[in-house]
Design a protein around this motif. Structure first.
Motif, short mmCIF file in Angstrom:
data_model
loop_
_atom_site.label_atom_id
_atom_site.label_comp_id
_atom_site.label_asym_id
_atom_site.label_seq_id
_atom_site.Cartn_x
_atom_site.Cartn_y
_atom_site.Cartn_z
N LEU A 42 0.81 -1.16 0.12
CA LEU A 42 0.11 0.09 -0.04
C LEU A 42 0.92 1.08 -0.07
O LEU A 42 0.48 2.44 -0.54
N MET A 43 2.02 0.97 0.63
CA MET A 43 2.87 2.33 0.68
C MET A 43 3.53 2.46 -0.85
O MET A 43 3.48 3.80 -1.06
N TYR A 44 3.71 1.57 -1.38
CA TYR A 44 4.12 1.75 -2.79
C TYR A 44 3.12 2.49 -3.74
O TYR A 44 3.42 3.02 -4.74
N VAL A 45 2.12 2.21 -3.48
CA VAL A 45 0.97 3.01 -3.96
C VAL A 45 0.60 4.54 -3.50
O VAL A 45 0.64 5.41 -4.36
N ALA A 46 0.59 4.64 -2.12
CA ALA A 46 0.35 6.00 -1.69
C ALA A 46 1.38 6.90 -1.78
O ALA A 46 1.07 7.91 -2.02
N PRO A 48 3.62 7.52 -4.14
CA PRO A 48 3.89 8.22 -5.66
C PRO A 48 2.62 8.95 -5.73
O PRO A 48 2.89 9.94 -6.33
N ILE A 49 1.31 8.64 -5.42
CA ILE A 49 0.28 9.44 -5.40
C ILE A 49 0.58 10.85 -4.56
O ILE A 49 0.27 11.87 -5.24
N THR A 50 0.93 10.62 -3.43
CA THR A 50 1.20 11.77 -2.45
C THR A 50 2.11 12.66 -3.14
O THR A 50 2.00 13.86 -3.32
N ILE A 51 3.27 11.97 -3.83
CA ILE A 51 4.39 13.00 -4.37
C ILE A 51 3.75 13.84 -5.64
O ILE A 51 3.95 14.82 -5.78
N LEU A 52 3.00 12.94 -6.40
CA LEU A 52 2.43 13.56 -7.54
C LEU A 52 1.43 14.71 -7.32
O LEU A 52 1.58 15.96 -8.00
N VAL A 53 0.68 14.57 -6.32
CA VAL A 53 -0.29 15.60 -5.78
C VAL A 53 0.35 16.88 -5.02
O VAL A 53 0.25 17.90 -5.65
N GLU A 54 1.43 16.65 -4.39
CA GLU A 54 2.06 17.74 -3.91
C GLU A 54 2.94 18.57 -4.74
O GLU A 54 2.95 19.74 -4.87
N VAL A 55 3.55 17.67 -5.88
CA VAL A 55 4.23 18.57 -7.00
C VAL A 55 3.36 19.48 -7.74
O VAL A 55 3.70 20.59 -7.96
N ILE A 56 1.93 18.75 -8.14
CA ILE A 56 1.11 19.55 -8.81
C ILE A 56 0.59 20.71 -8.09
O ILE A 56 0.67 21.88 -8.66
N LEU A 57 0.46 20.61 -6.65
CA LEU A 57 0.01 21.72 -5.74
C LEU A 57 1.23 22.82 -5.84
O LEU A 57 0.69 24.05 -6.05
#
Length: 263
Positions: A42-46, A48-57
């Motif tokens: 679940l960490m492997y999924v969570a 990258p998603i967190t990083i992607l959202v933060e980068v976009i933000l």
């Protein structure tokens, strides 16, 4: 601008390597191994998603920080379809991975009475009461687990299935040995069974995880995982004790007497 991009790439690379690094660590039991593996997936999924959202933000905030008249967003069906499909795939992965762990008998035991239905393994009856535990071995004449400084001391062999039959004499309690990945409600008039296979010798602390009254914090017990030879020696010592004071008792033992013996 190029330096900022290089810095961002370097940061993402470090985070990715930290997440991808999977140090091989010994797991205390088959149950904790399954749970920790699921958490890792679940960490492997969570991450990258967190990083992607933060980068976009951060990119959005930085790019439009001086915009005094922002334009309204426009509909983008391709983008909406993309993130809807991506979300569905992620949820499907999480569901399948979680079901694979929950369906394992070392996490959710759905068998019958282990005393009657299993030919191998050790069965321990964990009988909770206010405020202590009566730990017994029903396959060995309801021999009581010896009491130690931290409550009853349950001795079990390594690399062999262990079944804990959990119940309560009075109110709601909960059997919890966190390092072994074990947790089960103790309900009056009902027996819930959990199964695991200890994989590392050692002593593991357990306690009641359901607030049950003024002395709830005193409801400790320990699970001591030993080699098969040490476990057999433990059984021989208990069964050969003719005193019958502390090593032999029935499930109907008075909670007051058991608590006094644990003190």
């Amino acid at each position: 601008m190029k330096a900022k991009r290089l810095g961002l790439v370097a940061l993402l690379s470090v985070v990715t390597l930290a997440v991808a690094a999977d140090p091989v660590a010994a797991q205390a039991s088959a149950t904790s191994e399954l749970i920790n593996e699921l958490n890792g997936q679940l960490m492997y999924v969570a991450v990258p998603i967190t990083i992607l959202v933060e980068v976009i933000l951060f990119y959005t905030v930085w790019k439009f920080r001086k915009s005094e008249s922002p334009k309204p967003t426009k509909e983008n069906r391709r983008l909406e379809i993309t993130w809807t499909v991506a979300t569905a795939i992620i949820l499907l992965f999480v569901g399948v991975a979680s079901y694979g762990v929950l369906a394992n008998e070392n996490v959710t035991y759905e068998g019958g009475n282990p005393i009657d239905d299993t030919d191998d393994g050790v069965v321990v009856q964990a009988d909770a009461f206010q405020w202590g535990w009566n730990m017994t071995y029903p396959e060995h004449g309801y021999m009581s687990a010896p009491s130690g400084e931290n409550g009853p001391r349950v001795v079990v062999p390594v690399d062999q299935p262990v079944y804990f039959m959990v119940t309560s004499q009075d109110v709601l309690h909960a059997f919890h040995a966190p390092q072994l990945g074990l947790k089960q409600d103790a309900i009056p008039g009902q027996t819930n069974t959990i199964r695991t296979v200890p994989q590392e010798t050692g002593t593991y602390q357990g306690y009641c995880a359901e607030y049950c009254g003024v002395a709830h914090s005193n409801m400790y017990f320990t699970v001591e995982v030993v080699s098969q030879e040490e476990y057999q020696q433990f059984l021989d010592e208990q069964t050969s004790d003719d005193s019958g004071n502390s090593t032999s008792s029935s499930l109907d033992a008075s909670p007051d007497l058991v608590a006094a013996g644990s003190a």
